[in-house]
Design a protein around this motif. Structure first.
Motif, PDB file in Angstrom:
ATOM      1  N   MET A 239      -9.561  39.888 -55.556  1.00  0.00           N
ATOM      2  CA  MET A 239      -8.954  39.341 -54.342  1.00  0.00           C
ATOM      3  C   MET A 239      -7.727  40.155 -53.939  1.00  0.00           C
ATOM      4  O   MET A 239      -7.541  40.516 -52.772  1.00  0.00           O
ATOM      5  CB  MET A 239      -8.558  37.887 -54.565  1.00  0.00           C
ATOM      6  CG  MET A 239      -7.945  37.211 -53.363  1.00  0.00           C
ATOM      7  SD  MET A 239      -7.007  35.734 -53.776  1.00  0.00           S
ATOM      8  CE  MET A 239      -5.514  36.474 -54.423  1.00  0.00           C
ATOM      9  N   ILE A 240      -6.872  40.462 -54.914  1.00  0.00           N
ATOM     10  CA  ILE A 240      -5.643  41.215 -54.624  1.00  0.00           C
ATOM     11  C   ILE A 240      -5.983  42.607 -54.120  1.00  0.00           C
ATOM     12  O   ILE A 240      -5.386  43.102 -53.148  1.00  0.00           O
ATOM     13  CB  ILE A 240      -4.759  41.283 -55.883  1.00  0.00           C
ATOM     14  CG1 ILE A 240      -4.218  39.889 -56.216  1.00  0.00           C
ATOM     15  CG2 ILE A 240      -3.610  42.273 -55.696  1.00  0.00           C
ATOM     16  CD1 ILE A 240      -3.417  39.826 -57.492  1.00  0.00           C
ATOM     17  N   ARG A 241      -6.934  43.245 -54.747  1.00  0.00           N
ATOM     18  CA  ARG A 241      -7.273  44.624 -54.349  1.00  0.00           C
ATOM     19  C   ARG A 241      -7.883  44.658 -52.952  1.00  0.00           C
ATOM     20  O   ARG A 241      -7.562  45.542 -52.150  1.00  0.00           O
ATOM     21  CB  ARG A 241      -8.240  45.235 -55.368  1.00  0.00           C
ATOM     22  CG  ARG A 241      -7.578  45.557 -56.707  1.00  0.00           C
ATOM     23  CD  ARG A 241      -8.571  46.094 -57.729  1.00  0.00           C
ATOM     24  NE  ARG A 241      -7.933  46.377 -59.000  1.00  0.00           N
ATOM     25  CZ  ARG A 241      -7.333  47.534 -59.293  1.00  0.00           C
ATOM     26  NH1 ARG A 241      -7.329  48.512 -58.401  1.00  0.00           N
ATOM     27  NH2 ARG A 241      -6.769  47.714 -60.461  1.00  0.00           N
ATOM     28  N   LYS A 242      -8.745  43.688 -52.655  1.00  0.00           N
ATOM     29  CA  LYS A 242      -9.345  43.672 -51.317  1.00  0.00           C
ATOM     30  C   LYS A 242      -8.289  43.422 -50.241  1.00  0.00           C
ATOM     31  O   LYS A 242      -8.291  44.084 -49.191  1.00  0.00           O
ATOM     32  CB  LYS A 242     -10.435  42.608 -51.253  1.00  0.00           C
ATOM     33  CG  LYS A 242     -11.706  42.987 -52.003  1.00  0.00           C
ATOM     34  CD  LYS A 242     -12.769  41.908 -51.892  1.00  0.00           C
ATOM     35  CE  LYS A 242     -14.045  42.321 -52.607  1.00  0.00           C
ATOM     36  NZ  LYS A 242     -15.100  41.280 -52.528  1.00  0.00           N
ATOM     37  N   SER A 243      -7.386  42.486 -50.509  1.00  0.00           N
ATOM     38  CA  SER A 243      -6.323  42.208 -49.536  1.00  0.00           C
ATOM     39  C   SER A 243      -5.392  43.406 -49.379  1.00  0.00           C
ATOM     40  O   SER A 243      -4.978  43.747 -48.267  1.00  0.00           O
ATOM     41  CB  SER A 243      -5.525  40.976 -49.979  1.00  0.00           C
ATOM     42  OG  SER A 243      -6.344  39.839 -50.037  1.00  0.00           O
ATOM     43  N   THR A 244      -5.078  44.048 -50.503  1.00  0.00           N
ATOM     44  CA  THR A 244      -4.205  45.223 -50.441  1.00  0.00           C
ATOM     45  C   THR A 244      -4.881  46.364 -49.685  1.00  0.00           C
ATOM     46  O   THR A 244      -4.221  47.102 -48.928  1.00  0.00           O
ATOM     47  CB  THR A 244      -3.825  45.669 -51.861  1.00  0.00           C
ATOM     48  OG1 THR A 244      -3.278  44.564 -52.584  1.00  0.00           O
ATOM     49  CG2 THR A 244      -2.798  46.786 -51.829  1.00  0.00           C
ATOM     50  N   ASN A 245      -6.182  46.490 -49.875  1.00  0.00           N
ATOM     51  CA  ASN A 245      -6.905  47.529 -49.125  1.00  0.00           C
ATOM     52  C   ASN A 245      -6.845  47.259 -47.628  1.00  0.00           C
ATOM     53  O   ASN A 245      -6.693  48.183 -46.822  1.00  0.00           O
ATOM     54  CB  ASN A 245      -8.358  47.593 -49.589  1.00  0.00           C
ATOM     55  CG  ASN A 245      -8.516  48.415 -50.861  1.00  0.00           C
ATOM     56  OD1 ASN A 245      -7.721  49.315 -51.125  1.00  0.00           O
ATOM     57  ND2 ASN A 245      -9.519  48.104 -51.652  1.00  0.00           N
ATOM     58  N   LEU A 246      -6.976  45.978 -47.244  1.00  0.00           N
ATOM     59  CA  LEU A 246      -6.843  45.650 -45.822  1.00  0.00           C
ATOM     60  C   LEU A 246      -5.441  45.979 -45.324  1.00  0.00           C
ATOM     61  O   LEU A 246      -5.263  46.467 -44.203  1.00  0.00           O
ATOM     62  CB  LEU A 246      -7.142  44.163 -45.604  1.00  0.00           C
ATOM     63  CG  LEU A 246      -8.609  43.741 -45.652  1.00  0.00           C
ATOM     64  CD1 LEU A 246      -8.730  42.233 -45.529  1.00  0.00           C
ATOM     65  CD2 LEU A 246      -9.385  44.417 -44.523  1.00  0.00           C
ATOM     66  N   LEU A 247      -4.447  45.689 -46.160  1.00  0.00           N
ATOM     67  CA  LEU A 247      -3.072  46.010 -45.770  1.00  0.00           C
ATOM     68  C   LEU A 247      -2.911  47.503 -45.542  1.00  0.00           C
ATOM     69  O   LEU A 247      -2.277  47.930 -44.556  1.00  0.00           O
ATOM     70  CB  LEU A 247      -2.105  45.538 -46.863  1.00  0.00           C
ATOM     71  CG  LEU A 247      -0.626  45.847 -46.623  1.00  0.00           C
ATOM     72  CD1 LEU A 247      -0.054  44.920 -45.568  1.00  0.00           C
ATOM     73  CD2 LEU A 247       0.174  45.736 -47.922  1.00  0.00           C
TER      74      LEU A 247
END
Length: 810
Positions: free
Chosen positions: A524-532
């Motif tokens: 979850m964190i990695r996917k959100s960070t990638n979107l960021l």
């Protein structure tokens, strides 16, 4: 003959019958003679019977007379003796009368006393009888009085029990009294009154818990929060014993309370007064706030009255209505966290009450009924949360809402309600939370990029140096030299890096208490960070790069900054690994796309540098003011070109911190664009004529450009590489200035020809402009032999060029 015989027989029968009747009259009491005489008058021979009766009377008179005659002397003697006795009797009478008079006189007081005694005895007997009757009636009256007192004090269940005893035990003993009949007639009315009053108490109770559901729910959620905090402490620091009360213990307490608040103990219905002291360590039990005795009383009363099913249906119907009201969210719930909190408190309060009713009554509500209500509540709650949370644009509010939902779910889970759907919905809210975070961080990034000075960070002391290095992982031997010194990047690099970490922390906060595995949290964190990185930060960088007023210095600094941010991506990977404990080598682990983001931003900045440089060159070229008809030969380059070369030198001097390839590409791009623009300037349609003198001046400008290219404005070029940008111009100008058409025409098409880069079309266009000039400016020169020969030569060359062009195209 026969008739005479029959008449004789009938007369005999009649005579026998009359004889029988006479015997009955003689032997029967006078009171019973009526039926005998009736039988005589019923017949038709009563005349003959009367004759026989007269005959019989005369016979008896004769017998009496005979008997009297036989006893007459004795009778006379008796009369004589009686006359003697009469005299004595008279004397005795006088004596008795006198004695009686004296006795009456003497016994008058005794008679009065006896009369009084008689009255007293009568009264005593009446009093005794009255006492006996009263002893029978007093328990009835006492029970009735007790019944009235119990109803007056709202002790309805004991009143009902008293009414049962009164009706079946006491009233039958004195049922013949009128007041008892009145009581018996009132018993159905009293039952209805008890029924109505207990129902009224139940309605008051239902209204009270409806109003105080939020208070009950708030207390239950506080208990759940305290328990969760206690569990966390136990997990962090295990210790013996636990203060947590199990659900069974809670119900044991409630059973004890039930005994004291059952029909034997009558209290007002509703919520007990408990002060809300936030400082108290011990939060009162949610169910301790509620006095359930009205429900129990009403249930017992209706059960005794045989109307339990009616009561159950009424209770469930009213609670369903209240459930629908509780589940209806306020329209402005999404504006503040308190709106959500009050909504959840009411729902929790409702189901805490129902759960307690389920476990403390037998059949008033059942598990199927509770499950049905919970399914309805769950669907409506999730729908309301989806709707209202979609309006929320503040990530802090979304995070607080998530924590509130988790507490809401944990609280209800303690009471045995399934809450998996709530946690599934939290995963949906997580995506919305990510979007609100991206919007917030988009604004943060814009502010950082807008406020940056795009200059290397100066370091004047050890403290400043440690502060920067503490916020951004950077090591460089160049920075080991004494102060003052500079970091190669500007302030937005450590700020952006730290904000990316803050974003990761924000994502991690949302994943807490969602019962997710470390791998799911990491993903979850990695996917959100990638979107960021790929969307928010990339868009912010692109917007800065595409700004109209951005300068080359800022673009250069952006390239340097993105280079360092790209190198820092591995530290972000390590940072995520440290907080999630999921190694990057784990299968299905999402990789960060930061490297790609910063590369794309850097490439965009590079393209913008190239475009910006070309625009600057175009601005300088707009200052070009050639006199294409001049005949004077100049001795220096044009002023605009000198200024342009000076600008390019100063610009490329700033490129020293750029990667070598970027600086070289920018320099080569600028030189090519300059050469192309000069060529277009020379060949543009507006320049219809030009002279050899103008061409000589143009040649001086091109030589200035070649000199700039030879000076190596950017290191790393091989010899004469940069000059090749101007090779087309050089060969074209050499061809016209040296007028070396024979060589060009002879060697055209050969790989090693001297004027390989000269296109015949370009040469013809320029030649046409010179030919027109010769014709117009030398109208009379055609009479001179040299001019005529030159004109013929131009025509010949032009003809040959056209032949080359047609041959080349064919």
């Amino acid at each position: 003959m026969e008739r005479s015989k029959m008449a004789e027989a009938e007369s005999l029968e009649t005579a026998a019958e009359h004889e029988r009747i006479l015997r009955e009259i003689e032997s029967t009491d006078t009171a019973c003679i009526g039926p005998t005489l009736r039988s005589v008058y019923d017949g038709e021979e009563h005349g003959r019977f009367m004759e026989k009766l007269e005959t019989r009377i005369r016979n008896h008179d004769r017998e009496i007379e005979k008997m009297c005659n036989f006893h007459y002397q004795g009778f006379v003697d008796s009369i004589t003796e009686l006359l003697k006795v009469r005299g004595e009797a008279q004397k005795l009478k006088n004596q008795v009368t006198d004695t009686n008079r004296k006795l009456q006189h003497e016994g008058k007081e005794l008679v009065i006393a006896m009369e009084e005694l008689k009255q007293c005895r009568l009264q005593q007997r009446n009093i005794s009888a009255t006492v006996d009757k009263l002893m029978l009636c007093l328990p009835v009256l006492e029970m009735y009085s007790k019944l009235r007192d119990q109803m007056k004090t709202k002790r309805h269940y004991p009143a009902l029990k008293t009414l049962e005893h009164l009706e079946h035990t006491y009233l039958p003993q004195v049922s013949h009294y009128r007041f008892c009949k009145v009581m018996v007639d009132n018993i159905p009315k009293l039952r209805e009154e008890i029924k109505d009053v207990s129902m009224s108490d139940l309605k008051d109770f239902l209204e009270s818990i409806r109003k105080h559901s939020d208070k009950i729910g708030e207390t239950a959620m506080k208990q759940a929060q305290q328990q969760r905090n206690l569990d966390n402490i136990v997990l962090q620091q295990p210790r013996i014993g636990s203060k947590r009360k199990s659900k069974k213990d809670a119900y044991t307490i409630f059973d004890t309370e039930l005994e004291s608040t059952s029909p034997k103990s009558e209290q007002d219905s509703g919520i007990l007064d408990v002060e809300d002291d936030e400082d108290d360590e011990e939060v009162p039990g949610a169910q301790d706030l509620v006095d359930f005795s009205p429900v129990y009383r009403c249930l017992h009363i209706y059960s005794v009255l045989g109307a339990r099913e009616t009561f159950e249906n009424y209770y469930r119907k009213q609670r369903r209505k209240q459930a629908r009201l509780v589940l209806q969210p306020p329209s402005n719930m999404h504006e503040t966290l308190d709106g959500y909190r009050k909504y959840f408190n009411q729902i929790v309060g409702f189901f805490v009450v129902e759960d307690h009713i389920l476990h403390t009554t037998q059949g008033l509500v059942n598990r199927a009924y509770i499950d049905e209500l919970w399914e309805m509540a769950l669907s409506k709650t999730i729908a309301a949360l989806r709707t209202h949370s979609s309006y929320c644009s503040d990530p802090n509010l979304v995070l607080d809402l998530k924590n509130l939902i988790v507490l809401f779910a944990d609280t209800l889970q303690v009471y045995g309600f399934p809450v998996n759907q709530l946690f599934d919905m939290l995963l949906e809210i997580r995506d919305q939370y990510s979007e609100t975070l991206l919007k917030k961080w988009g604004s943060i990034f814009r502010n950082i990029l807008d406020s940056d000075n795009y200059s290397p960070i100066p370091v004047t002391s050890e403290e400043v140096y440690k502060k920067v290095v503490g916020h951004f992982p950077f090591q460089d031997t160049e920075l080991e030299k004494p102060f003052p010194k500079k970091f190669p990047f500007s302030e937005f690099v450590p700020k952006v890096y730290n904000q990316i970490k803050e974003f990761i922390y924000a994502c991690l906060k949302f994943s807490e208490d969602l019962h997710l595995s470390s791998t799911e949290v990491d993903d979850m964190i990695r996917k959100s960070t990638n979107l960021l990185l790929t969307r928010t930060l990339s868009n912010s960088l692109q917007n800065v790069i595409k700004r109209k007023n951005i300068g080359l210095t800022e673009l250069v600094q952006i390239i340097i900054n993105t280079t360092h941010l790209e190198k820092s991506c591995k530290y972000l990977e390590e940072f995520i690994t440290n907080i999630t404990n999921v190694l990057p080598e784990t299968v299905h682990t999402t990789k960060l796309y930061g490297t790609t983001t910063f590369k794309d931003a850097r490439h965009a900045a590079e393209e913008e540098i190239y475009t910006n440089l070309n625009q600057k060159i175009d601005q300088f070229l707009q200052l070009a003011d050639y006199d294409w008809m001049t005949g004077d030969l100049g001795n220096k380059a044009s002023d605009y070109l000198v200024d342009l070369i000076a600008f390019l030198r100063s610009t490329f001097a700033v490129f020293t911190h750029l990667p070598g390839k970027v600086a070289q590409t920018a320099c080569m791009s600028a030189c090519k664009h300059l050469a192309t623009s000069l060529m277009q300037l020379l060949l543009e349609a507006e320049v219809r004529q030009l002279t050899l003198g103008a061409l000589q001046q143009f040649n001086l400008d091109v030589r200035e450009c070649e000199q700039f290219a030879r000076s190596g404005p950017v290191p790393g070029f091989q010899e004469d590489t940069l000059q090749l940008a101007f090779i087309d111009l050089r060969q074209l100008l050499d061809l016209f200035i040296q007028w070396d058409w024979s060589t060009y025409l002879a060697d055209y098409g050969q790989p090693n020809c001297k004027y390989l880069r000269v296109n015949p079309v370009t040469a013809l266009t320029l030649l046409e402009k010179m030919k027109d000039t010769s014709r117009k400016n030398n109208m009379f020169a055609q009479f001179r032999k040299n001019e005529r020969d030159k004109q013929k030569l131009i025509d010949t060359v032009a003809k040959q060029l056209r032949g080359l062009i047609s041959t080349h195209h064919s």
